[in-house]
Design a protein around this motif. Structure first.
Motif, PDB file in Angstrom:
ATOM      1  N   ALA A  12      26.512  63.270 -17.934  1.00 51.46           N
ATOM      2  CA  ALA A  12      25.236  63.571 -19.051  1.00 51.46           C
ATOM      3  C   ALA A  12      23.791  62.829 -18.718  1.00 51.46           C
ATOM      4  N   ALA A  15      22.464  64.635 -15.683  1.00 46.79           N
ATOM      5  CA  ALA A  15      22.073  65.701 -15.895  1.00 46.79           C
ATOM      6  C   ALA A  15      20.519  65.485 -16.701  1.00 46.79           C
ATOM      7  N   ASN A  16      20.251  64.506 -17.273  1.00 44.87           N
ATOM      8  CA  ASN A  16      18.965  64.139 -17.855  1.00 44.87           C
ATOM      9  C   ASN A  16      18.182  63.798 -17.049  1.00 44.87           C
ATOM     10  N   ARG A  19      16.773  66.742 -15.130  1.00 43.90           N
ATOM     11  CA  ARG A  19      15.882  67.529 -16.004  1.00 43.90           C
ATOM     12  C   ARG A  19      14.628  66.866 -15.989  1.00 43.90           C
ATOM     13  N   GLY A 228      19.641  60.439 -23.650  1.00 41.07           N
ATOM     14  CA  GLY A 228      19.798  61.758 -24.163  1.00 41.07           C
ATOM     15  C   GLY A 228      18.678  61.674 -25.466  1.00 41.07           C
ATOM     16  N   GLU A 235      15.965  67.977 -29.304  1.00 39.82           N
ATOM     17  CA  GLU A 235      17.036  67.938 -28.785  1.00 39.82           C
ATOM     18  C   GLU A 235      17.206  68.725 -27.476  1.00 39.82           C
ATOM     19  N   ARG A 236      16.351  68.575 -26.444  1.00 38.99           N
ATOM     20  CA  ARG A 236      16.370  69.262 -25.204  1.00 38.99           C
ATOM     21  C   ARG A 236      17.008  68.571 -24.172  1.00 38.99           C
ATOM     22  N   LEU A 237      17.751  67.615 -24.480  1.00 37.62           N
ATOM     23  CA  LEU A 237      18.367  66.543 -23.497  1.00 37.62           C
ATOM     24  C   LEU A 237      19.989  66.602 -23.558  1.00 37.62           C
ATOM     25  N   THR A 238      20.715  66.200 -22.831  1.00 41.97           N
ATOM     26  CA  THR A 238      22.172  66.218 -23.129  1.00 41.97           C
ATOM     27  C   THR A 238      22.639  64.818 -23.847  1.00 41.97           C
ATOM     28  N   VAL A 240      24.647  61.697 -24.401  1.00 36.29           N
ATOM     29  CA  VAL A 240      25.150  60.891 -23.629  1.00 36.29           C
ATOM     30  C   VAL A 240      26.310  59.872 -24.193  1.00 36.29           C
ATOM     31  N   HIS A 367      32.551  62.738 -18.671  1.00 36.95           N
ATOM     32  CA  HIS A 367      32.201  63.818 -19.664  1.00 36.95           C
ATOM     33  C   HIS A 367      32.896  63.330 -21.071  1.00 36.95           C
TER      34      HIS A 367
END
Length: 380
Positions: A12, A15-16, A19, A228, A235-238, A240, A367
């Motif tokens: 996560a 991913a952030n 992004r 996150g 809430e556009r981020l994953t 964590v 994850h």
């Protein structure tokens, strides 16, 4: 049965990072022990997502990252909250320094002249105040700082590799935002007119990365977003992290029973109570007393009474649960979010996350969801 645990999803974080990075270089901010997630855990995930530099507030944080190997010659570390006395001491060569004043520059040059050749030419970022009246060089003093830095470059003592600023407001179109953008652009232009050639000009942090793309410049400086946190609340981020604690005691309580400190919480009906070994010393904000909730056995359960230093009581309702049952404080589907806790406490997510105490075990996994994480280890 383990105690309170903060589980951190490294994928996560990656991913952030991807992004938020976009087309710019990523300066991964891992200050405050990686926003409470573990600095080495966050640094490792950010590095694997392509971070070019790590960022911290203090020199002591920078030294710790070097000692653990989280920062090195390939991905060095930048520290920006220093005082001249700190800069007068010998500093590791891999620490890049932000200089907000001529006093800071003078202290660094004095130390370098006393130890010629130690660690080579020092890499620095000049730090301009874009309108927060907090850290950074006031615009009126900026030309003199740039001139002094250029003189030190000619003497072979430093090289100015960056210019940095910080946005107090990331809302495009606001007066303060527009003024900060103008001041930063003017500061970079002045530095270049002085003969400096910074290759990393960085102004945007998480909020600006998401909502003000015109502030990105050469690099973005992201910390909360890696964890996150979307400051806008969209809430556009994953997510964590997941915070959990086991139920360590279960009891039946009758109507009229007092719960916790004070006299404000009395039961209006019989119920089952569960005790969690986590309190405000572990990061549950005391100001969330009477509002906070957790998830136990798939159901939201309210906290009762004041949150104590080391423990909190949960209303289990009409049926007990086995001792050892996990309570999720935040971070699982159906559970409260980090923002919920911030709202209950009347604060921001950053405050809640960085406030999670040292007694809470940190565990890194690939994850948060899934049948079996690919790897798991204690987070540093």
């Amino acid at each position: 049965m383990s105690g309170p645990t903060l589980t951190v999803a490294t994928e996560a974080i990656r991913a952030n990072a991807r992004r938020l990075r976009g087309q710019q270089e990523l300066i991964a901010v891992v200050k405050a022990d990686g926003f409470g997630l573990g600095a080495t855990t966050m640094a490792g995930a950010a590095r694997s997502a392509g971070a070019a530099l790590l960022g911290v507030a203090t020199l002591s944080e920078a030294v710790e990252l070097l000692a653990t190997g989280a920062a090195d010659a390939r991905v060095p570390v930048l520290a920006w909250l220093t005082d001249p006395d700190e800069l007068a001491a010998a500093l590791p060569a891999l620490v890049e320094l932000a200089l907000p004043s001529r006093a800071h520059l003078a202290a660094l040059l004095s130390a370098l002249r006393r130890a010629p050749g130690a660690g080579g030419v020092r890499r620095v970022h000049l730090f301009v105040d874009t309108g927060m009246s907090r850290d950074g060089c006031p615009p009126a003093d900026w030309p003199a700082l740039c001139a002094a830095a250029r003189s030190a470059e000619r003497a072979g003592l430093i090289t100015v590799v960056g210019v940095m600023g910080h946005l107090g407001c990331a809302d495009p179109g606001s007066v303060d935002h527009d003024l900060a953008k103008h001041r930063f652009a003017a500061a970079v232009a002045r530095a270049r007119r002085a003969g400096l050639r910074p290759r990393r000009c960085h102004l945007a942090a998480t909020a600006a990365c998401l909502d003000a793309p015109g502030t990105r410049h050469d690099a973005v400086r992201v910390g909360a977003g890696l964890a996150g946190i979307d400051p806008s609340g969209q809430e556009r981020l994953t997510p964590v992290a997941r915070l959990s604690a086991p139920v360590v005691q279960v009891r039946r309580a009758l109507a009229g029973a007092l719960v916790g400190y004070g006299t404000g919480t009395r039961l209006s009906a019989p119920t089952w109570l569960g005790l969690l070994p986590i309190g405000y010393a572990d990061g549950l904000p005391r100001t969330a007393s009477g509002r906070g909730e957790v998830v136990i056995a798939g159901r939201r359960r309210p906290l009762l009474g004041a949150i104590s230093m080391d423990q909190v009581v949960v209303d289990l309702g009409g049926a007990p649960v086995p001792v050892g049952t996990e309570a999720t404080v935040f971070g699982a589907p159906g559970a409260p979010t980090l923002r919920d806790w911030a709202d209950w406490a009347g604060t921001i997510e950053h405050d809640v996350l960085t406030g999670i105490g040292r007694r809470v075990r940190r565990v890194a996994v690939d994850h948060l969801a899934g049948d079996s994480p690919l790897s798991q280890q204690e987070a540093a």
